[in-house]
Write a protein that holds these residues in place. Structure first.
Motif, short mmCIF file in Angstrom:
data_model
loop_
_atom_site.label_atom_id
_atom_site.label_comp_id
_atom_site.label_asym_id
_atom_site.label_seq_id
_atom_site.Cartn_x
_atom_site.Cartn_y
_atom_site.Cartn_z
N ILE A 1 0.84 -1.21 0.00
CA ILE A 1 0.00 0.00 0.00
C ILE A 1 0.88 1.26 0.00
CG2 ILE A 1 -0.34 0.11 2.52
CD1 ILE A 1 -3.20 1.04 1.89
N ALA A 2 2.03 1.18 0.64
CA ALA A 2 2.90 2.37 0.75
C ALA A 2 3.54 2.74 -0.59
CB ALA A 2 3.98 2.13 1.80
N GLN A 3 3.45 1.85 -1.57
CA GLN A 3 4.01 2.19 -2.88
C GLN A 3 3.34 3.42 -3.48
OE1 GLN A 3 3.70 -1.46 -5.03
NE2 GLN A 3 5.86 -1.94 -4.73
N ASN A 4 2.11 3.64 -3.05
CA ASN A 4 1.38 4.81 -3.57
C ASN A 4 1.69 6.08 -2.79
OD1 ASN A 4 0.02 3.17 -5.41
ND2 ASN A 4 -1.40 2.53 -3.80
N LYS A 5 2.54 5.98 -1.78
CA LYS A 5 2.78 7.14 -0.91
C LYS A 5 3.44 8.28 -1.68
CE LYS A 5 5.08 8.58 3.34
NZ LYS A 5 6.08 8.28 4.35
N HIS A 6 2.89 9.44 -1.50
CA HIS A 6 3.55 10.62 -2.08
C HIS A 6 3.38 11.78 -1.11
CE1 HIS A 6 5.16 13.45 -4.93
NE2 HIS A 6 4.14 14.23 -4.67
N VAL A 7 4.48 12.27 -0.61
CA VAL A 7 4.41 13.41 0.30
C VAL A 7 5.13 14.56 -0.38
CG1 VAL A 7 5.13 14.32 2.54
CG2 VAL A 7 4.43 11.93 2.32
N GLU A 8 4.42 15.64 -0.57
CA GLU A 8 5.02 16.81 -1.21
C GLU A 8 5.97 17.46 -0.20
OE1 GLU A 8 5.65 18.51 -4.49
OE2 GLU A 8 3.95 17.13 -4.51
N PRO A 9 7.27 17.63 -0.54
CA PRO A 9 8.16 18.27 0.44
C PRO A 9 7.72 19.72 0.71
CG PRO A 9 9.38 17.51 -1.50
CD PRO A 9 7.94 17.32 -1.79
N ARG A 10 7.97 20.17 1.94
CA ARG A 10 7.65 21.57 2.25
C ARG A 10 8.45 22.49 1.35
NH1 ARG A 10 4.84 21.81 6.96
NH2 ARG A 10 5.20 20.01 8.26
N LYS A 11 7.87 23.64 1.06
CA LYS A 11 8.57 24.57 0.16
C LYS A 11 9.68 25.28 0.94
CE LYS A 11 7.22 28.06 -3.25
NZ LYS A 11 8.52 27.99 -3.85
N LYS A 12 10.90 24.96 0.64
CA LYS A 12 12.03 25.67 1.24
C LYS A 12 13.25 25.42 0.36
CE LYS A 12 12.56 21.92 4.62
NZ LYS A 12 12.73 21.58 6.03
N LYS A 13 14.28 26.20 0.52
CA LYS A 13 15.47 25.99 -0.31
C LYS A 13 16.08 24.65 0.07
CE LYS A 13 19.70 28.13 -1.84
NZ LYS A 13 20.70 29.15 -1.53
N HIS A 14 16.46 24.49 1.30
CA HIS A 14 16.78 23.18 1.87
C HIS A 14 16.83 23.34 3.37
CE1 HIS A 14 20.85 24.52 2.66
NE2 HIS A 14 21.02 24.81 1.39
N GLY A 15 16.77 22.23 4.07
CA GLY A 15 16.82 22.28 5.53
C GLY A 15 18.25 22.50 6.01
N ASN A 16 18.40 22.52 7.31
CA ASN A 16 19.73 22.74 7.89
C ASN A 16 20.02 21.62 8.88
OD1 ASN A 16 22.12 23.82 8.70
ND2 ASN A 16 21.20 25.40 10.00
N PRO A 17 20.33 20.41 8.35
CA PRO A 17 20.52 19.27 9.26
C PRO A 17 21.74 19.48 10.16
CG PRO A 17 21.09 18.70 6.98
CD PRO A 17 20.51 20.06 6.95
N PRO A 18 21.74 18.85 11.32
CA PRO A 18 22.88 19.02 12.24
C PRO A 18 24.10 18.22 11.77
CG PRO A 18 21.24 17.54 13.17
CD PRO A 18 20.68 18.01 11.88
N PHE A 19 24.72 18.68 10.67
CA PHE A 19 25.88 17.99 10.09
C PHE A 19 26.95 17.75 11.12
CE2 PHE A 19 25.19 19.77 5.55
CZ PHE A 19 24.42 18.69 5.22
#
Ligand code: HXC
Length: 515
Positions: free
Chosen positions: A497-515
């Motif tokens: 069922i998850a094959q149909n999953k589609h989540v639109e990413p939030r509109k942003k340039k990119h996140g700022n992960p804790p590299f």
């Protein structure tokens, strides 16, 4: 047609294909290494390689370079196939000026990377080089800079694979470090920023090349290498296997290999691998093998941060990324290295649309001054960030312990897991029963006539209340408490069922992960 011209082409090509010449090629073989062209032939499908840029020359005139011919400028580049699927490849030719990198050499590499990005195919780089070509000075550095830029541009678009088959020193190591997977071969690969000589001069420390930056060091200690092989041929087989599992670009899905083979008979009964006593360790790989198609699992970072297990396999014919705590090593805790290992793997899978399956059994983040001072907070945060950010299907199986921050981090419902399953042996709580009883019943235990008996009683009370999956299931944080024997069935149904999953990413340039 002018036959002479064709004969002249053949002769020129024959000469150029000799790289640095027979003697230099023999020196390479005597050192136990394959030559650049032998490597490409062994890696790709037979007769599939088409070389590009054989006639490229360097443009350097300093230090007598104008009189020096450097065949193909020391790097073999081209296109070919692996199991019939197209790839781009380059291999530095150590027989030509030690595979050193000048500007033309670098531009050949960036050109093949451009082709890989435009055509959406994987790029495999075989590194065997003395580093920046000293005679070319700043232009050699410019060449590295351009490669790093291309590595970054290609990240998350096409798989980038680095194979270290010789020296890879100085800033040169940063191209592999920017790619997705680094392969090393025992006794052949060497990677370091500064070599033993510099370390001795600057710090007075003595260390050999192998101990400083050999294959084992990077596969087990630094984590710079994802795959370790005992020979070059074994390494190429590993690369072919990896490429058979992963999508060849961020726009492609993995190959659907249905009908799927069931797990092998010896792994089918997964309950037999889990001890009755929850404090006894077990090898989580057996559970993974009992769930995946054909019990076939390609482990990534196998020798590094072994308290976590990550890798690829197939579930009902579709590639999945598996992340598991390993109770056999440090009880499966999350520490700095395993956090880095898990977070990077999640981000790879999410970039390339590979569903994530998490198997959890862990008592939380590792306590200790060393971990705190080395930054477990910012490293541990990477796991949270990576799971939260991932939009691919996320399925979680809580096998035994899921305590505290570890429970949240390991793809809980709160990280937006799509389906969370728990075995009846799951213990989902803020912390382990002993620690919990000691804190919340401190006063009662202290004042009891028999403090030891009272502590035991309070531990049992806490266990009864929380050391099970039903409280979490009662809140809907666990979707189903399942018989471990049904784990594969549940995961396949969820994945379907998850094959149909589609989540639109939030509109942003990119996140700022804790590299
Ligand atoms: C030009 C080089 C070279 C280089 C090797 N050669 N490295 N030519 N620039 N960087 C040449 C040698 O002169 C020799 O040429 C041939 O390659 C083979 O080298 P050998 O020394 O005979 O081979 P070996 O004994 O196997 O030793 C390999 C080696 C050694 C350990 C890699 O060559 C070495 O230490 N090279 C220099 C490494 C280095 O300091 N590189 C610069 C790093 S700084 P002939 O004509 O004699 O066959 C750097 C900055 C990058 O890379 C920054 C990026 C951001």
């Amino acid at each position: 047609m002018n036959k002479e011209k064709i004969e002249a082409l053949k002769e020129r090509t024959k000469q150029l294909l000799l790289g640095g010449g027979e003697a230099a090629l023999q020196k390479q073989r005597d050192a136990g290494k394959m030559t650049a062209r032998e490597r490409i032939d062994a890696l790709l499908d037979p007769d599939s390689f088409q070389e590009l840029g054989l006639f490229v020359k360097h443009q350097c005139h300093d230090f007598g370079m104008d009189k020096k011919e450097m065949t193909a400028d020391g790097v073999v580049t081209g296109i070919g196939t692996i199991e019939g699927r197209p790839v781009c490849v380059y291999a530095q030719d150590f027989s030509v000026a030690g595979g050193s990198l000048g500007l033309s050499h670098a531009r050949k590499i960036t050109k093949i990377m451009d082709i890989a990005m435009d055509m959406k195919v994987p790029c495999i780089g075989i590194n065997d080089s003395g580093g920046a070509r000293i005679q070319e000075g700043i232009n050699a550095l410019a060449g590295y800079g351009e490669i790093f830029y291309h590595n970054t541009a290609a990240s998350g678009v096409i798989p980038q694979i680095s194979v270290i088959l010789g020296p890879c020193a100085g800033g040169a190591v940063y191209s592999p470090a920017l790619t997705d997977f680094v392969f090393v071969v025992d006794k052949v690969s060497k990677m370091f920023i500064t070599g033993p000589e510099v370390i001795k001069t600057v710090l007075g420390e003595e260390i050999g090349m192998e101990e400083l930056g050999g294959a084992r060091v990077h596969a087990e200690t630094t984590g710079n290498a994802h795959f370790f092989a005992n020979s070059e041929l074994e390494c190429f087989a590993q690369i072919r296997k990896l490429l058979s599992l992963i999508p060849h670009s961020n726009e492609k899905q993995t190959e659907d290999r249905r009908p799927a083979c069931e797990p092998k008979a010896e792994y089918a009964d997964i309950c037999k691998f889990v001890p009755d006593d929850p404090r006894q360790p077990f090898d989580v790989r057996n559970i993974v093998l009992g769930v995946l198609d054909d019990s076939d699992f390609l482990e990534v970072h196998q020798g590094f941060a072994q308290n976590a297990v990550v890798g690829f396999g197939r579930l009902n014919g579709q590639t999945v990324g598996v992340i598991a705590n390993q109770p056999m090593v440090l009880a499966g805790v999350l520490d700095i290295d395993s956090s880095d290992k898990i977070a990077r793997f999640i981000r790879y899978c999410d970039s390339f649309n590979i569903p994530l399956i998490t198997f959890e059994d862990m008592p939380g983040y590792l306590p200790g001054v060393d971990q705190e001072h080395a930054g477990i907070i910012r490293h541990g945060a990477k796991v949270l960030y990576a799971y939260c950010e991932a939009t691919v299907p996320k399925l979680t199986v809580i096998m035994r312990k899921a305590y505290g921050g570890g429970y949240i981090a390991m793809c809980s419902r709160h990280m937006k897991a799509d389906f969370v399953y728990a075995w009846p042996t799951a213990e989902i709580a803020v912390m382990g029963p002993v620690g919990a009883a000691n804190i919340i019943f401190r006063k009662e235990i202290k004042e009891a006539a028999d403090p030891v008996a009272m502590r035991e009683q309070k531990i049992e009370e806490y266990k009864d209340k929380f050391a099970n999956p039903y409280v979490a299931a009662g809140y809907g944080y666990v979707d189903a408490v399942i018989n471990p024997d049904d784990t594969r069935k549940y995961l396949i149904q969820a994945l379907t069922i998850a094959q149909n999953k589609h989540v639109e990413p939030r509109k942003k340039k990119h996140g700022n992960p804790p590299f």
